[in-house]
Design a protein around this motif. Structure first.
Motif, PDB file in Angstrom:
ATOM      1  N   ILE A  20      -1.999  -8.275  -4.261  1.00 54.87           N
ATOM      2  CA  ILE A  20      -2.787  -7.427  -3.360  1.00 54.87           C
ATOM      3  C   ILE A  20      -2.377  -7.629  -1.905  1.00 54.87           C
ATOM      4  O   ILE A  20      -3.080  -7.232  -0.988  1.00 54.87           O
ATOM      5  CB  ILE A  20      -4.301  -7.629  -3.541  1.00 54.87           C
ATOM      6  N   GLY A  21      -1.197  -8.213  -1.699  1.00 55.69           N
ATOM      7  CA  GLY A  21      -0.672  -8.373  -0.354  1.00 55.69           C
ATOM      8  C   GLY A  21      -1.119  -9.662   0.307  1.00 55.69           C
ATOM      9  O   GLY A  21      -1.638 -10.567  -0.335  1.00 55.69           O
ATOM     10  N   GLY A  22      -0.909  -9.726   1.623  1.00 55.87           N
ATOM     11  CA  GLY A  22      -1.255 -10.917   2.379  1.00 55.87           C
ATOM     12  C   GLY A  22      -1.039 -10.703   3.865  1.00 55.87           C
ATOM     13  O   GLY A  22      -0.327  -9.792   4.292  1.00 55.87           O
ATOM     14  N   THR A  80       4.744  -0.484 -13.678  1.00 54.76           N
ATOM     15  CA  THR A  80       5.598  -0.107 -12.551  1.00 54.76           C
ATOM     16  C   THR A  80       5.358  -0.952 -11.298  1.00 54.76           C
ATOM     17  O   THR A  80       6.332  -1.376 -10.650  1.00 54.76           O
ATOM     18  CB  THR A  80       5.418   1.389 -12.215  1.00 54.76           C
ATOM     19  N   PRO A  81       4.094  -1.248 -10.903  1.00 59.57           N
ATOM     20  CA  PRO A  81       3.900  -2.007  -9.662  1.00 59.57           C
ATOM     21  C   PRO A  81       4.196  -3.503  -9.787  1.00 59.57           C
ATOM     22  O   PRO A  81       4.191  -4.208  -8.775  1.00 59.57           O
ATOM     23  CB  PRO A  81       2.409  -1.787  -9.349  1.00 59.57           C
ATOM     24  N   TRP A 108       6.740  -0.309  -4.308  1.00 59.94           N
ATOM     25  CA  TRP A 108       5.549  -1.012  -4.786  1.00 59.94           C
ATOM     26  C   TRP A 108       5.441  -2.443  -4.289  1.00 59.94           C
ATOM     27  O   TRP A 108       4.326  -2.969  -4.157  1.00 59.94           O
ATOM     28  CB  TRP A 108       5.525  -1.004  -6.317  1.00 59.94           C
ATOM     29  N   THR A 109       6.561  -3.086  -4.035  1.00 57.57           N
ATOM     30  CA  THR A 109       6.524  -4.489  -3.643  1.00 57.57           C
ATOM     31  C   THR A 109       7.608  -4.785  -2.605  1.00 57.57           C
ATOM     32  O   THR A 109       8.563  -4.022  -2.447  1.00 57.57           O
ATOM     33  CB  THR A 109       6.759  -5.431  -4.850  1.00 57.57           C
ATOM     34  N   ALA A 110       7.454  -5.909  -1.916  1.00 54.47           N
ATOM     35  CA  ALA A 110       8.457  -6.376  -0.962  1.00 54.47           C
ATOM     36  C   ALA A 110       8.627  -7.880  -1.127  1.00 54.47           C
ATOM     37  O   ALA A 110       7.645  -8.610  -1.263  1.00 54.47           O
ATOM     38  CB  ALA A 110       8.049  -6.048   0.464  1.00 54.47           C
ATOM     39  N   PHE A 111       9.876  -8.324  -1.118  1.00 53.66           N
ATOM     40  CA  PHE A 111      10.196  -9.748  -1.200  1.00 53.66           C
ATOM     41  C   PHE A 111      10.433 -10.294   0.206  1.00 53.66           C
ATOM     42  O   PHE A 111      11.023  -9.619   1.056  1.00 53.66           O
ATOM     43  CB  PHE A 111      11.459  -9.964  -2.043  1.00 53.66           C
ATOM     44  N   SER A 155       0.837  -1.190   0.000  1.00 52.07           N
ATOM     45  CA  SER A 155       0.000   0.000   0.000  1.00 52.07           C
ATOM     46  C   SER A 155       0.875   1.244   0.000  1.00 52.07           C
ATOM     47  O   SER A 155       1.806   1.365   0.806  1.00 52.07           O
ATOM     48  CB  SER A 155      -0.909   0.010   1.233  1.00 52.07           C
ATOM     49  N   GLN A 156       0.558   2.182  -0.888  1.00 48.13           N
ATOM     50  CA  GLN A 156       1.345   3.411  -0.941  1.00 48.13           C
ATOM     51  C   GLN A 156       1.110   4.308   0.275  1.00 48.13           C
ATOM     52  O   GLN A 156       1.943   5.151   0.596  1.00 48.13           O
ATOM     53  CB  GLN A 156       1.031   4.169  -2.229  1.00 48.13           C
TER      54      GLN A 156
END
Length: 289
Positions: free
Chosen positions: A182-184, A209-210, A156-159, A148-149
């Protein structure tokens, strides 16, 4: 690569021996990407978490009063709670809704054992990643989640690795990547759920981009198999369309019910062949293969 010939009618049980072997082969060889939606939870008896947007919004609004006209609209209700309570209230309620981890269905376990190079998992529960943790060595898989911005502006993302630790990027050692756009719930309570969450992503998603570069690379030339997904919502269609962009030419969707007008249009425009069997039937076929 061999492909199933395009058909004007849905694939059905009557001719399952004509199309199932190629689909199973594509999954096992990494040429077909599973794209999983909330409907996969319907395979789990007495599922302890919401398995539809309608069930989720009902849970969110059970504790917070929102205007009647948006009580059944997930993204708008979440935005109202965010605006008038705080973002932390939304996250807290989402955490509560998905606190329990359902026992994996045989299909969840089958996918985890198969561990294709890429799986798209588009709901907030942790069933699939827990199945991976139970079925796979920790060193050979990881996940990437949409952010979420409002909480991670500009990122935009995380590993995350199999232990839930933040990773700088996709590890070369990972043989399998679970993409959760959409995350988790686990490991860091990342959720795209409110109107503003989606507006930020959709503003950029057309130029990709996302979407992580690793996902863009892994999808090239691949087909997608949608299971537990419906396309009767613009957000669902937009995400699916952009995640499929520049992938293979043929895709499939398990949709036993007659599609709506907009769903039928989406299937036609994106060359998605409808499989006219229930998800339980398809799950049984895949797990027996």
């Amino acid at each position: 690569m061999p492909v199933i010939e395009a058909q004007n009618k849905p694939l059905a049980a009557a001719n399952v021996n004509e199309w199932l072997p190629e689909l199973v082969g594509g999954l096992k060889e990494g040429r077909v990407v599973p794209y999983l939606g909330p409907g996969l939870l319907d395979l789990i008896p007495d599922c302890p978490v919401p398995s539809t947007p309608e069930a989720l919004v009902a849970q969110l609004t059970a504790k917070v009063t929102v205007p009647h006209k948006i009580r059944n609209r997930l993204t708008q209700a979440a935005q109202y709670i965010e605006n008038f309570k705080h973002r932390k209230s939304v996250v807290g309620q989402m955490d509560e809704a998905f606190a329990k981890v359902p026992t994996a269905s045989p299909l969840h376990d089958w996918i985890a054992r198969l561990a294709p190079p890429l799986v798209v998992e588009s709901w907030y529960d942790d069933t699939l990643v827990k199945a991976y943790a139970a079925q796979r060595p920790a060193k050979d898989w990881g996940q990437v989640q949409g952010l979420s911005q409002s909480e991670h502006f500009g990122t935009w993302t995380a590993f995350y690795d199999a232990d839930g630790q933040l990773a700088e990027s996709c590890s070369p050692a990972w043989k399998a990547l679970v993409y959760r756009p959409i995350g988790g719930r686990s490991p860091a309570s990342n959720y795209l759920v409110s109107d503003s969450d989606y507006v930020e992503v959709l503003t950029e998603i057309d130029i990709q981009t996302p979407i992580p570069a690793e996902v863009q690379a892994l999808r090239k030339g691949k087909g997608f198999l949608f299971m537990g997904c419906r396309f009767n919502d613009q957000l669902t269609r937009s995400f699916a369309r952009q995640i499929m962009k520049r992938s293979g030419e043929r895709h499939w969707a398990v949709l036993p019910n007659e599609p709506t007008r907009m769903e039928a249009r989406f299937l036609e425009e994106n060359n998605v062949t409808r499989i006219d069997l229930s998800l339980a039937e398809v799950a049984a076929l895949l797990c027996a293969s």
